[in-house]
Design a protein around this motif. Structure first.
Motif, PDB file in Angstrom:
ATOM      1  N   PHE A   1     -12.384  34.089 111.456  1.00  6.23           N
ATOM      2  CA  PHE A   1     -12.823  34.073 110.086  1.00  6.23           C
ATOM      3  C   PHE A   1     -13.100  32.623 109.686  1.00  6.23           C
ATOM      4  CE2 PHE A   1     -11.746  33.632 105.646  1.00  6.23           C
ATOM      5  CZ  PHE A   1     -12.743  34.450 104.875  1.00  6.23           C
ATOM      6  N   LEU A   2     -14.274  32.243 109.122  1.00  4.90           N
ATOM      7  CA  LEU A   2     -14.348  30.777 108.496  1.00  4.90           C
ATOM      8  C   LEU A   2     -14.726  30.851 107.131  1.00  4.90           C
ATOM      9  CD1 LEU A   2     -16.305  29.193 111.737  1.00  4.90           C
ATOM     10  CD2 LEU A   2     -13.696  28.809 110.791  1.00  4.90           C
TER      11      LEU A   2
ATOM     12  N   PRO B   1      -8.299  40.376 118.820  1.00  5.31           N
ATOM     13  CA  PRO B   1      -7.221  39.793 117.950  1.00  5.31           C
ATOM     14  C   PRO B   1      -8.284  39.123 116.773  1.00  5.31           C
ATOM     15  CG  PRO B   1      -7.279  38.635 119.957  1.00  5.31           C
ATOM     16  CD  PRO B   1      -8.175  39.913 120.275  1.00  5.31           C
ATOM     17  N   ALA B   2      -7.468  38.876 115.778  1.00  8.17           N
ATOM     18  CA  ALA B   2      -8.386  37.882 114.805  1.00  8.17           C
ATOM     19  C   ALA B   2      -7.490  36.530 114.282  1.00  8.17           C
ATOM     20  CB  ALA B   2      -8.608  38.791 113.619  1.00  8.17           C
ATOM     21  N   CYS B   3      -7.902  35.672 113.970  1.00 10.81           N
ATOM     22  CA  CYS B   3      -7.333  34.332 113.157  1.00 10.81           C
ATOM     23  C   CYS B   3      -8.567  33.971 112.183  1.00 10.81           C
ATOM     24  CB  CYS B   3      -7.568  33.282 114.286  1.00 10.81           C
ATOM     25  SG  CYS B   3      -6.367  33.550 115.790  1.00 10.81           S
ATOM     26  N   ALA B   4      -7.842  33.395 111.283  1.00 13.93           N
ATOM     27  CA  ALA B   4      -8.493  32.657 110.017  1.00 13.93           C
ATOM     28  C   ALA B   4      -8.183  31.439 109.641  1.00 13.93           C
ATOM     29  CB  ALA B   4      -8.125  33.671 108.804  1.00 13.93           C
ATOM     30  N   TYR B   5      -9.608  30.785 109.371  1.00 11.58           N
ATOM     31  CA  TYR B   5      -9.403  29.488 108.786  1.00 11.58           C
ATOM     32  C   TYR B   5      -9.171  29.450 107.096  1.00 11.58           C
ATOM     33  CZ  TYR B   5     -10.445  24.604 107.415  1.00 11.58           C
ATOM     34  OH  TYR B   5     -10.503  23.163 107.126  1.00 11.58           O
ATOM     35  N   LEU B   6      -8.164  29.270 106.482  1.00 14.68           N
ATOM     36  CA  LEU B   6      -7.993  29.630 105.160  1.00 14.68           C
ATOM     37  C   LEU B   6      -8.199  28.564 104.333  1.00 14.68           C
ATOM     38  CD1 LEU B   6      -4.652  31.778 105.029  1.00 14.68           C
ATOM     39  CD2 LEU B   6      -6.947  32.554 105.142  1.00 14.68           C
ATOM     40  N   ASN B   7      -8.744  28.798 102.940  1.00 15.47           N
ATOM     41  CA  ASN B   7      -9.074  27.867 102.037  1.00 15.47           C
ATOM     42  C   ASN B   7      -8.172  28.234 100.652  1.00 15.47           C
ATOM     43  OD1 ASN B   7     -10.017  26.039 100.289  1.00 15.47           O
ATOM     44  ND2 ASN B   7     -12.179  26.714 100.267  1.00 15.47           N
ATOM     45  N   GLU B   8      -8.615  29.498 100.096  1.00 15.58           N
ATOM     46  CA  GLU B   8      -8.107  29.726  98.758  1.00 15.58           C
ATOM     47  C   GLU B   8      -7.039  30.873  98.730  1.00 15.58           C
ATOM     48  OE1 GLU B   8     -11.433  30.795  96.497  1.00 15.58           O
ATOM     49  OE2 GLU B   8     -12.394  28.890  96.254  1.00 15.58           O
TER      50      GLU B   8
ATOM     51  N   LYS C   1      -3.512  37.227 113.887  1.00 18.06           N
ATOM     52  CA  LYS C   1      -2.615  36.421 114.687  1.00 18.06           C
ATOM     53  C   LYS C   1      -1.918  34.989 114.409  1.00 18.06           C
ATOM     54  CE  LYS C   1      -2.470  39.560 117.993  1.00 18.06           C
ATOM     55  NZ  LYS C   1      -1.235  40.433 118.177  1.00 18.06           N
ATOM     56  N   LYS C   2      -3.248  34.393 113.784  1.00 16.32           N
ATOM     57  CA  LYS C   2      -2.934  32.973 113.202  1.00 16.32           C
ATOM     58  C   LYS C   2      -3.715  32.847 112.027  1.00 16.32           C
ATOM     59  CE  LYS C   2      -0.188  30.548 116.083  1.00 16.32           C
ATOM     60  NZ  LYS C   2       0.652  29.755 116.018  1.00 16.32           N
ATOM     61  N   PHE C   3      -3.120  31.837 111.034  1.00 13.49           N
ATOM     62  CA  PHE C   3      -3.741  31.362 109.919  1.00 13.49           C
ATOM     63  C   PHE C   3      -3.897  29.766 110.055  1.00 13.49           C
ATOM     64  CE2 PHE C   3      -2.065  35.411 108.081  1.00 13.49           C
ATOM     65  CZ  PHE C   3      -3.403  35.957 107.754  1.00 13.49           C
ATOM     66  N   PHE C   4      -5.120  29.271 110.041  1.00 13.51           N
ATOM     67  CA  PHE C   4      -5.264  27.722 110.014  1.00 13.51           C
ATOM     68  C   PHE C   4      -5.371  27.171 108.724  1.00 13.51           C
ATOM     69  CE2 PHE C   4      -7.363  29.582 114.139  1.00 13.51           C
ATOM     70  CZ  PHE C   4      -6.125  29.327 114.922  1.00 13.51           C
ATOM     71  N   VAL C   5      -4.817  26.271 108.476  1.00 15.73           N
ATOM     72  CA  VAL C   5      -4.732  25.739 107.106  1.00 15.73           C
ATOM     73  C   VAL C   5      -5.253  23.976 107.336  1.00 15.73           C
ATOM     74  CG1 VAL C   5      -3.225  27.300 106.099  1.00 15.73           C
ATOM     75  CG2 VAL C   5      -2.295  24.967 106.791  1.00 15.73           C
ATOM     76  N   ARG C   6      -5.937  23.472 106.121  1.00 18.77           N
ATOM     77  CA  ARG C   6      -6.547  22.222 106.105  1.00 18.77           C
ATOM     78  C   ARG C   6      -5.549  21.341 105.846  1.00 18.77           C
ATOM     79  NH1 ARG C   6     -10.400  22.841 100.712  1.00 18.77           N
ATOM     80  NH2 ARG C   6      -8.820  22.569  99.418  1.00 18.77           N
ATOM     81  N   ASP C   7      -4.599  21.353 105.017  1.00 20.61           N
ATOM     82  CA  ASP C   7      -3.715  20.172 104.664  1.00 20.61           C
ATOM     83  C   ASP C   7      -2.363  20.600 104.392  1.00 20.61           C
ATOM     84  OD1 ASP C   7      -3.831  21.244 102.096  1.00 20.61           O
ATOM     85  OD2 ASP C   7      -5.506  20.041 101.688  1.00 20.61           O
TER      86      ASP C   7
END
Length: 368
Positions: A90-91, A108-115, A124-130
């Motif tokens: 997810f982007l 499986p699903a992963c997500a690049y999170l913002n808000e 499975k994983k949440f990727f965060v920017r900072d």
């Protein structure tokens, strides 16, 4: 042997240029098939499929229309035989769309999170920017599911020139959606005229989006985003542009006029209320006023730095106040140099896409 599928979920113009492109660039060096799913979005330009088809490395594109038929009518996209193995990434858009897709494909699903974070047990994983995002989301998700990777928007401009200003070059960015361009072009025309009165030698440019072309601005040259590095100052609206400019160290002023909030599309139920005759206009004005009051910063580098690096002119805005700010900053060379340095420091270094792909590699190589 069939290649594993990487399903990228996104929707708006900013997500395609700033998130999807850098991900595809790294993913395409691997032995994966890349499929892009465009989900429904009220902010879409209508040109997303056309734009995505020009990104090297994407094998298949599922439009928002095809996606809806798949979800609601169970009409699977024709001509695509999905691999037994894959992962959904997810982007952008609604996290629920990625969940539905992963369940349909049994991936499986992963997500690049913002808000925001949701479906904590499913992904499975949440990727965060900072670090700020990591700290925020760590209150809602297990630390073992969170991975600090950096900002994909920095990756998206890593190949573009950093700030190399030419004297008195001022650039306008009206946005990538039709309503933004229609709203901002006449406003920018007034700003340009006021600056020109005071600064006869000023040279002007307007950035044209690859999604919706900019309307001509009298006295300004039309350029694409890649060539914006020659600007002494850029005047832009909120959004992805503020992050991509910041990553290149380009000084800017963010303008967010809320003089006519009725032209701004909203999400879900709020947009339906906003369309009600008589009531809708007043509702949108009330909502815009409250959001503006409660939001500390709109410019993304300011959000990341938690301080004002980029001047923000917002609310009931007139062209004169914007022109005045531009002329003031144009005279302050050292201030612009400091801003450039602070912007790049706030955005961090590239490498987010590489870190995400390493995580996907590990996920796909592990036993089911």
């Amino acid at each position: 042997m069939t290649k594993p599928d990487i399903i990228l979920v996104a929707n708006s113009p900013g997500e395609l240029s700033a998130l999807v492109e850098p991900m595809v660039k790294i993913l395409s060096t691997k032995n994966y098939r890349i499929i892009l799913v465009l989900t429904p979005c009220q902010y879409a330009s209508g040109k997303e499929v056309e734009y995505a088809s020009k990104i090297p490395g994407i094998s298949e594109i599922i439009s928002a229309e095809k996606w809806q038929k798949w979800v609601f009518l169970n009409q699977k996209p024709r001509g695509i035989k999905f691999s037994p193995k894959g992962v959904v990434l997810f982007l952008g858009g609604d996290l629920a769309y990625a969940v539905i897709l992963a369940k349909k494909l049994k991936y499986p699903a992963c997500a690049y999170l913002n808000e925001r974070i949701a479906w904590r047990n499913f992904f499975k994983k949440f990727f965060v920017r900072d670090q700020a995002a990591y700290d925020k989301f760590s209150k809602a998700a297990s630390p073992r599911k969170l991975k600090l990777v950096g900002d994909l928007m920095v990756d998206s401009v890593a190949h573009q020139k950093k700030w190399e200003p030419e004297e008195k070059v001022i650039t306008f960015m009206p946005g990538s959606r039709q309503w933004e361009i229609n709203y901002m072009t006449p406003f920018y025309q007034e700003v340009l005229a006021l600056i020109k009165k005071e600064e006869k030698e000023a040279k002007f440019q307007i950035v044209s989006s690859p999604f919706i072309p900019a309307k001509p601005l009298e006295g300004a040259k039309i350029i694409d985003f890649e060539k914006v590095h020659n600007s002494e100052i850029v005047i832009t609206i909120p959004g992805t542009n503020t992050a991509r400019l910041a990553a290149r160290g380009i000084p800017m002023i963010m303008v967010f006029p809320l003089n006519h909030p009725e032209v701004i599309p909203l999400e879900g139920l709020a947009e339906l209320v906003g369309r009600v005759p008589f009531v809708g206009k007043a509702f949108k004005r009330w909502l815009a006023k409250n959001i503006n009051k409660k939001t500390r910063f709109f410019a993304l580098p300011n959000q990341k730095a938690q301080k004002e690096i980029v001047p923000e002119i917002r609310g009931e805005v007139d062209p004169f106040s914007v022109a005045l700010k531009v002329l003031s900053l144009l005279k302050e060379k050292e201030k612009r140099k400091r801003m450039s340095l602070e912007l790049t420091q706030a955005m961090g270094k590239p490498g987010a896409a590489k870190k995400i792909v390493e995580e996907l590699d590990e996920l796909l190589s592990s036993p089911a």
